[in-house]
Design an enzyme around this catalytic site. Structure first.
Site, mmCIF file in Angstrom:
data_model
loop_
_atom_site.group_PDB
_atom_site.id
_atom_site.type_symbol
_atom_site.label_atom_id
_atom_site.label_comp_id
_atom_site.label_asym_id
_atom_site.label_seq_id
_atom_site.Cartn_x
_atom_site.Cartn_y
_atom_site.Cartn_z
ATOM 1 N N GLN A 198 0.783 -1.243 0.000
ATOM 2 C CA GLN A 198 0.000 0.000 0.000
ATOM 3 C C GLN A 198 0.815 1.293 0.000
ATOM 4 O O GLN A 198 0.499 2.223 -0.738
ATOM 5 C CB GLN A 198 -0.956 0.013 1.209
ATOM 6 C CG GLN A 198 -1.864 1.216 1.225
ATOM 7 C CD GLN A 198 -2.829 1.294 2.389
ATOM 8 O OE1 GLN A 198 -3.402 2.331 2.638
ATOM 9 N NE2 GLN A 198 -3.040 0.217 3.112
ATOM 10 N N GLU A 253 1.373 -1.207 8.218
ATOM 11 C CA GLU A 253 0.575 -0.076 8.711
ATOM 12 C C GLU A 253 0.512 0.079 10.238
ATOM 13 O O GLU A 253 0.908 1.086 10.798
ATOM 14 C CB GLU A 253 -0.852 -0.241 8.150
ATOM 15 C CG GLU A 253 -1.908 0.679 8.717
ATOM 16 C CD GLU A 253 -1.709 2.125 8.314
ATOM 17 O OE1 GLU A 253 -1.480 2.376 7.130
ATOM 18 O OE2 GLU A 253 -1.797 3.009 9.186
HETATM 19 N N1 COA Z 1 11.949 -9.834 -9.307
HETATM 20 C C1 COA Z 1 12.656 -10.562 -8.449
HETATM 21 N N2 COA Z 1 12.551 -10.433 -7.118
HETATM 22 C C2 COA Z 1 11.653 -9.539 -6.660
HETATM 23 C C3 COA Z 1 10.868 -8.747 -7.509
HETATM 24 C C4 COA Z 1 11.044 -8.933 -8.900
HETATM 25 N N3 COA Z 1 10.339 -8.237 -9.777
HETATM 26 N N4 COA Z 1 10.096 -7.964 -6.755
HETATM 27 C C5 COA Z 1 10.363 -8.257 -5.468
HETATM 28 N N5 COA Z 1 11.322 -9.205 -5.404
HETATM 29 C C6 COA Z 1 11.913 -9.804 -4.222
HETATM 30 C C7 COA Z 1 12.776 -8.848 -3.455
HETATM 31 O O1 COA Z 1 14.035 -8.736 -4.056
HETATM 32 C C8 COA Z 1 12.851 -9.578 -2.091
HETATM 33 O O2 COA Z 1 13.801 -10.592 -2.176
HETATM 34 P P1 COA Z 1 14.913 -10.860 -1.010
HETATM 35 O O3 COA Z 1 14.153 -11.032 0.254
HETATM 36 O O4 COA Z 1 15.567 -12.105 -1.482
HETATM 37 O O5 COA Z 1 15.806 -9.697 -0.971
HETATM 38 C C9 COA Z 1 11.501 -10.267 -2.017
HETATM 39 O O6 COA Z 1 10.910 -10.132 -3.299
HETATM 40 C C10 COA Z 1 10.504 -9.799 -1.012
HETATM 41 O O7 COA Z 1 10.531 -8.427 -0.770
HETATM 42 P P2 COA Z 1 10.063 -7.877 0.641
HETATM 43 O O8 COA Z 1 10.034 -6.412 0.556
HETATM 44 O O9 COA Z 1 10.944 -8.464 1.703
HETATM 45 O O10 COA Z 1 8.577 -8.441 0.760
HETATM 46 P P3 COA Z 1 7.796 -9.082 1.991
HETATM 47 O O11 COA Z 1 6.486 -9.472 1.447
HETATM 48 O O12 COA Z 1 8.563 -10.139 2.683
HETATM 49 O O13 COA Z 1 7.626 -7.853 3.020
HETATM 50 C C11 COA Z 1 6.907 -5.652 3.680
HETATM 51 C C12 COA Z 1 6.621 -6.909 2.817
HETATM 52 C C13 COA Z 1 5.867 -4.630 3.339
HETATM 53 C C14 COA Z 1 6.801 -6.025 5.168
HETATM 54 C C15 COA Z 1 8.308 -5.125 3.367
HETATM 55 O O14 COA Z 1 8.433 -4.958 1.977
HETATM 56 C C16 COA Z 1 8.647 -3.822 4.044
HETATM 57 O O15 COA Z 1 8.916 -3.780 5.247
HETATM 58 N N6 COA Z 1 8.662 -2.714 3.285
HETATM 59 C C17 COA Z 1 9.041 -1.405 3.764
HETATM 60 C C18 COA Z 1 7.957 -0.786 4.590
HETATM 61 C C19 COA Z 1 6.641 -0.690 3.875
HETATM 62 O O16 COA Z 1 6.523 -0.139 2.817
HETATM 63 N N7 COA Z 1 5.622 -1.215 4.528
HETATM 64 C C20 COA Z 1 4.264 -0.967 4.136
HETATM 65 C C21 COA Z 1 3.716 -1.928 3.258
HETATM 66 S S1 COA Z 1 2.087 -1.376 2.894
#
Ligand code: COA
Length: 415
Positions: free
Chosen positions: A17, A139
């Site tokens: 989001q 969130e």
């Molecule tokens: N091609 C290949 N890999 C991809 C990709 C693509 N197009 N898009 C995403 N990925 C991979 C990333 O490289 C990551 O890999 P890694 O863990 O090996 O480095 C993986 O997907 C997952 O990314 P991640 O951000 O860790 O996702 P998650 O689902 O585990 O976590 C959140 C989700 C929201 C908790 C996390 O992204 C986060 O804390 N974000 C920052 C704060 C934020 O925006 N939070 C609000 C969300 S509404």
């Protein structure tokens, strides 16, 4: 008519989001937003909270308007090369991955800056530098860590999170402002820069009046407009204020006619000092206008509970809309507690384009929230969210990829 951000290309590497709200705003202002998603699955929200089997969720469609979708696996060599081509092609990259994910993809700031020195890189993270900088955040974590939860709710209850997504959408708004500011600075400097919007910081920014109150409490040991005053107890931190107004004009939520059956038959009523005589007249307490116990705002702070209880006797004789009509004649600031159903059906919000209906190829017609920010020279036309990978070929063609290049990428699982 040109849109405000026409010609600005955004590489949208966001998900869930917070990031998508930022890039959706930029798209509404006319930027070309290219959303990059993993082949096959895409943004996780496409499949979350689905109301129609197999169809992109409302969670996804309401956060990704006016964008193009490209699928690309950044963990293959040719997918990475494509991503780098997109970095060279675009003005801004926006991402909100967990801390370290961009670096693990080989796309630290230094590398992006090397590929495209003019590129602005906007990031949402849960926390800024410090003890929690490596944490994943959603969130409600941000609402809790940013001071919203400890100050929301009633004094005798636990901390409460708000229905308003101030951690996600609130941070997305902050990031969008940071990005357009950096775009403006680039017009003089010619250089890109990093823009970081930590969710904790964004929530705190939205809760700054509570940090104001913390300092007032430490100096005076009491907060006169809070429901704990004058009979309750103040500790050393700002307490939960129930429905008290955050500003200097006392307010409260009061029951209206029908409250027994309708959970939203309430009105927010503000006893603004300027209209105190009118408040007294409306509720039939003209004697309070000159009564020393009620005459001044200072005196009234000692009697807020009986005052609101008396006003509520009056509001309970009216529906919230009848009360609004009467109170508005006297310029008494007040607001109906509107349910989401009432908001969805509100003709004025539809007229302004803040609530809009959008056609979608698999979902059909659905309701969504349009751009709440209205630019007179750049009106927003809300278009539907893209299907997964809907624009992969179109964008790759723009980058100079041929049909056989694309077939090779497909064979490698890169797109
Ligand atoms: N091609 C290949 N890999 C991809 C990709 C693509 N197009 N898009 C995403 N990925 C991979 C990333 O490289 C990551 O890999 P890694 O863990 O090996 O480095 C993986 O997907 C997952 O990314 P991640 O951000 O860790 O996702 P998650 O689902 O585990 O976590 C959140 C989700 C929201 C908790 C996390 O992204 C986060 O804390 N974000 C920052 C704060 C934020 O925006 N939070 C609000 C969300 S509404």
């Amino acid at each position: 008519m040109d849109k405000a951000l026409a010609g600005v290309r955004i590489l949208d590497f966001t998900h869930v989001q917070s990031g998508p709200t930022c890039t959706q705003l930029l798209a509404w202002f006319g930027a070309d937003v290219i959303k990059v998603e993993r082949p096959g699955e895409g943004d996780a929200t496409r499949a979350q909270l689905r109301d129609i089997p197999g169809v992109d969720s409302l969670y996804f469609t309401m956060l990704n308007h006016n964008k193009r979708s490209v699928t690309l696996n950044a963990k293959t060599a040719s997918g990475k090369a494509l991503l780098e081509a997109l970095i060279r092609h675009c003005d801004v990259l926006v991402e909100n991955f967990a801390p370290g994910a961009m670096e693990r993809m080989g796309l630290a700031w230094e590398r992006i800056h090397e590929l495209n020195p003019r590129m602005i890189v906007g990031s949402v993270k849960g926390f800024g530098p410090g003890r929690y900088e490596d944490c994943k955040v959603y969130e409600n974590v941000a609402q809790c860590a940013g001071g919203a939860a400890s100050t929301t709710g009633f004094g005798d209850g636990p901390p409460v999170v708000s229905g308003a997504q101030i951690g996600d959408s609130g941070t997305g708004l902050h990031l969008a402002l940071g990005i357009v500011t950096a775009l403006y600075q680039r017009t003089h400097s010619g250089r890109g820069q990093k823009v970081l919007a930590p969710m904790q910081d964004a929530v705190l920014n939205l809760c700054r009046v509570k940090l104001r109150d913390q300092q007032r409490l430490e100096r005076t040991h009491t907060l006169h407009e809070y429901p704990q005053y004058p009979d309750g107890h103040f500790g050393d931190a700002v307490p939960r204020a129930g429905n008290a107004s955050g500003g200097g004009q006392p307010g409260w939520i009061l029951r209206c006619k029908g409250w027994e059956d309708d959970p939203n038959a309430y009105i927010y009523f503000i006893t603004q000092a300027a209209v105190w005589p009118a408040v007294c007249k409306v509720i039939g307490e003209e004697g309070w206008i000159e009564d020393d116990a009620y005459k001044t705002p200072q005196a009234r702070l000692l009697h807020l509970k009986p005052i609101f209880s008396r006003i509520e006797q009056w509001t309970m004789t009216k529906t919230k809309f009848e009360a609004m009509e009467i109170l508005n004649q006297y310029d008494i600031p007040c607001g109906p507690i509107l349910s989401m159903k009432e908001i969805a059906e509100d003709p004025w919000l539809r007229m302004s384009g803040t609530v809009v209906e959008v056609e979608h190829p698999t979902r059909g017609r659905h309701l969504t929230v349009g751009n709440p920010i209205k630019l007179s020279d750049s009106p927003t036309e809300v278009t539907r969210a893209p299907l997964l990978g809907e624009h992969t070929e179109e964008v790759l063609r723009e980058l100079g990829y041929t049909a056989s290049d694309m077939n090779a990428l497909r064979a490698e699982g890169a797109i």
